[in-house]
Write a protein that holds these residues in place. Structure first.
Motif, PDB file in Angstrom:
ATOM      1  N   HIS A  73       0.854  -1.186   0.000  1.00  0.00           N
ATOM      2  CA  HIS A  73       0.000   0.000   0.000  1.00  0.00           C
ATOM      3  C   HIS A  73       0.891   1.237   0.000  1.00  0.00           C
ATOM      4  N   GLN A  87      -3.679  -1.519  -4.871  1.00  0.00           N
ATOM      5  CA  GLN A  87      -3.774  -2.047  -3.508  1.00  0.00           C
ATOM      6  C   GLN A  87      -5.149  -2.617  -3.185  1.00  0.00           C
ATOM      7  N   GLU A  88      -6.152  -2.288  -4.016  1.00  0.00           N
ATOM      8  CA  GLU A  88      -7.484  -2.872  -3.783  1.00  0.00           C
ATOM      9  C   GLU A  88      -7.538  -4.316  -4.270  1.00  0.00           C
ATOM     10  N   ALA A  90      -8.370  -5.870  -6.989  1.00  0.00           N
ATOM     11  CA  ALA A  90      -9.592  -6.355  -7.650  1.00  0.00           C
ATOM     12  C   ALA A  90      -9.226  -7.513  -8.576  1.00  0.00           C
TER      13      ALA A  90
ATOM     14  N   ARG B 253      -7.307  -8.937   6.005  1.00  0.00           N
ATOM     15  CA  ARG B 253      -7.403  -7.594   5.413  1.00  0.00           C
ATOM     16  C   ARG B 253      -6.465  -6.617   6.116  1.00  0.00           C
ATOM     17  N   ARG B 257      -2.680  -4.709   4.632  1.00  0.00           N
ATOM     18  CA  ARG B 257      -2.372  -3.270   4.659  1.00  0.00           C
ATOM     19  C   ARG B 257      -0.979  -3.020   5.223  1.00  0.00           C
TER      20      ARG B 257
END
Lengths: 325, 264
Positions: A73, A87-88, A90, B253, B257
């Motif tokens: 990120h 960073q998502e 998809a 999740r 990060r």
């Protein structure tokens, strides 16, 4: 295809002195510091471009690559690849990209590469006909036929890298991130990899971003280079422009039909090397024409070639300038 | 999720191919799962003079053979693999695939069941031969055993996955799992049947998730509960599965990060 605006990536790392005392102290107090791996980088890359990331170890090349691939990120800034925020992560984004790391592998170690191929077919949901066509094409281009049935652990480094490339490209990604793809390979295998990457880029108009310590890779593959040093982008442009900027001098390679005295060569420029049959002379851009004319008229020449300085030297000088500054 | 389910049959095939490739190592690992047999020897000797907390020698035989079966059929090792892959940097490549790598890990673990069966089948034979009378006679409870074993495996897998995922932040998490394993060995009934604990400890252990990893399927096989109670316990087990699914999801999740993708 790729847009990067004011990208920053900082790592928070624990700092500790060596020794038992420091180990005990770190139980009570753990000092941290921010390492600025990438510091305010902006650029954009169009579809189908081949771009080389150059820089010394720890410059921030691989970190930038990992941010673009969605593994990291960004600390600050905006990154978009093919319209997605990496960073998502998809699914549509991940099916458009691939990352090949010369020192890491995705092939299953104890199974033949064909098993990893079949697994990736399922994971990327590649239609059967397209899969078979791609495998046939990659097998022919990379001469994989004898390798696909052998356990990966029994393949040589070069054979493994060819299979790694194939498995990474099965889903026909539009963006290729190549991190040191030729590391440890012999010269002939390096050439095979380069030729293959170029062919893939031309066939599928894929965008290629390459980091490599082998300047040959970059010179052969990348019309555009970005130089990153200490986390900052210090050059973005065509490779010849970089060479002209850092090392405006030229090298004149003289092949002689008989040996000459050193005093006959000195007026031409700085002698880099000399033997009976071959001399290399460094000449400034302005003095090039006069030096060539003089060499042609005064020396027993079989051949004369004008070249840029080797890319390794250019990079060494560039980073030395950066360090001096 | 639909994409993962579509790819799952191939993941299972690949997982099975890997289990076969590692067959020798795998069989050694399974034969090393012998703690229930050691405990059986100890408790059977102790029960020679009379039943202990309702367990006769045959009772202990039935209990520990069931424990061995459940452990063999619910094995998972994702925490060690995740930690190693994250530390070595190979995890980065798995993360770039469009399906969460935990799906592949789960398939690898599940696909090894046929190999586990090679060791489990003789245990079933011995169990039927030595302690048939101690086993449940209710077909419904045997039917419930399937979702109970699935729940036990999922619980074990998800606990490992949630702890292994912590390596995304802290580089290593296997020592935390070792701590969990220490509690689990005691409070799941793996070393000692929960009936043998002091009442207060037993009452707590019956509510904790450890019990649903091992003791609950054994309790079903031994017919300890009525049908209604067995169903209630199954619901409780799957509630824990749901809880650990949420924990794993959150840890995943949050971990991504902070993932620094070192080592590559």
């Amino acid at each position: 295809m790729i847009e990067v605006e004011h990208l920053r990536k900082w790592y928070r790392v624990h700092r500790r002195e060596p020794g038992l005392k420091a180990a005990l102290r770190s139980l009570l107090h753990r000092p941290y510091e921010d390492v600025k791996a990438v510091e305010d980088i902006s650029f954009s890359i169009g579809a189908g471009e081949r771009v080389g990331f150059l820089g010394p170890n720890g410059a921030g090349k691989t970190t930038t690559l990992k941010v673009l691939a969605g593994l990291l990120h960004p600390t600050e800034g905006r990154v978009a690849v093919g319209g997605f925020l990496p960073q998502e992560r998809a699914r549509e984004f991940l099916t458009q990209i691939t990352l090949v790391m010369g020192q890491k592998q995705q092939l299953l170690w104890d199974l033949p590469p064909s098993e990893t191929f079949a697994l990736n077919r399922a994971i990327y949901d590649i239609p059967r006909a397209q899969y078979e066509e791609t495998v046939a094409e990659l097998t022919a281009l990379l001469e994989l036929a004898p390798l696909l049935g052998k356990p990966t652990r029994q393949l040589s480094l070069g054979e493994r890298m060819k299979c790694e490339l194939a498995v990474a490209l099965l889903h026909r990604p539009k963006v290729l991130f190549l991190d040191e793809p030729t590391i440890g390979l012999d010269v002939s295998m390096q050439a095979t990899v380069r030729t293959f990457v170029r062919a893939y880029n031309e066939r599928f108009s894929a965008t290629v971003i390459l980091t490599s310590h082998y300047m040959e890779d970059v010179a052969a593959l990348c019309p555009r280079v970005m130089v990153i040093d200490k986390g900052r982008l210090i050059f973005d442009g065509a490779l010849p422009d970089l060479i002209r900027r850092v090392r405006p001098d030229k090298r004149v390679l003289l092949r002689l039909s008989k040996p000459v005295e050193q005093r006959d060569l000195l007026p031409l420029g700085t002698i880099i090397s000399q033997n009976d049959a071959e001399v290399i002379i460094q000449v400034s851009q302005e003095g090039l024409q006069a030096s060539v004319a003089r060499a042609l008229s005064t020396l027993p020449l079989r051949d004369l070639t004008v070249e840029d300085p080797p890319l390794e030297e250019v990079m060494r000088d560039l980073f030395a300038q950066g360090n001096a500054a | 999720m639909m994409a993962a389910l579509k790819a799952y049959p191939q993941m299972l095939k690949t997982g099975f191919a890997e289990a076969v490739a590692y067959r020798a190592e795998f069989l050694i690992w399974m034969f090393a799962t012998n703690m229930p047999l050691v405990m059986l020897a100890i408790w059977a000797a102790a029960a020679r003079s009379g039943p202990i907390a309702g367990y006769s020698q045959t009772g202990f035989t039935a209990y520990y053979l069931c424990a061995l079966l459940v452990r063999l059929m619910t094995g998972a090792w994702v925490v060690w693999e995740l930690t190693m892959d994250i530390r070595q940097g190979t995890f980065a490549l798995q993360l770039l695939r469009p399906i969460n790598p935990l799906w592949q890990r789960s398939a690898d673990n599940l696909a090894a069941i046929p190999m586990r069966g090679i060791v489990a089948l003789p245990v079933v034979g011995i169990l039927l031969w030595l302690a048939r009378g101690e086993l449940s006679h209710d077909p419904l409870q045997w039917l419930l055993l399937c979702p109970a074993l699935m729940g036990a495996w999922l619980l074990y897998f998800l606990v490992q996955a949630s702890i292994g995922t912590l390596a995304l932040r802290f580089e290593s998490a296997s020592s935390l799992f070792d701590a969990w394993l220490g509690f689990s060995n005691i409070l799941s009934g793996y070393l000692i049947p929960l009936d043998l604990f002091p009442r207060a400890v037993r009452d707590i252990a019956l509510f904790l998730p450890f019990r649903f990893q091992l003791s609950y399927p054994i309790e079903l096989m031994l017919g300890r509960w009525s049908r209604g109670e067995a169903l209630e316990l199954l619901a409780a087990q799957w509630a824990y599965v749901a809880l650990f699914f949420m924990i794993t999801r959150f840890a995943w999740r949050s971990g991504l990060r902070h993932y620094a993708a070192y080592g590559g």
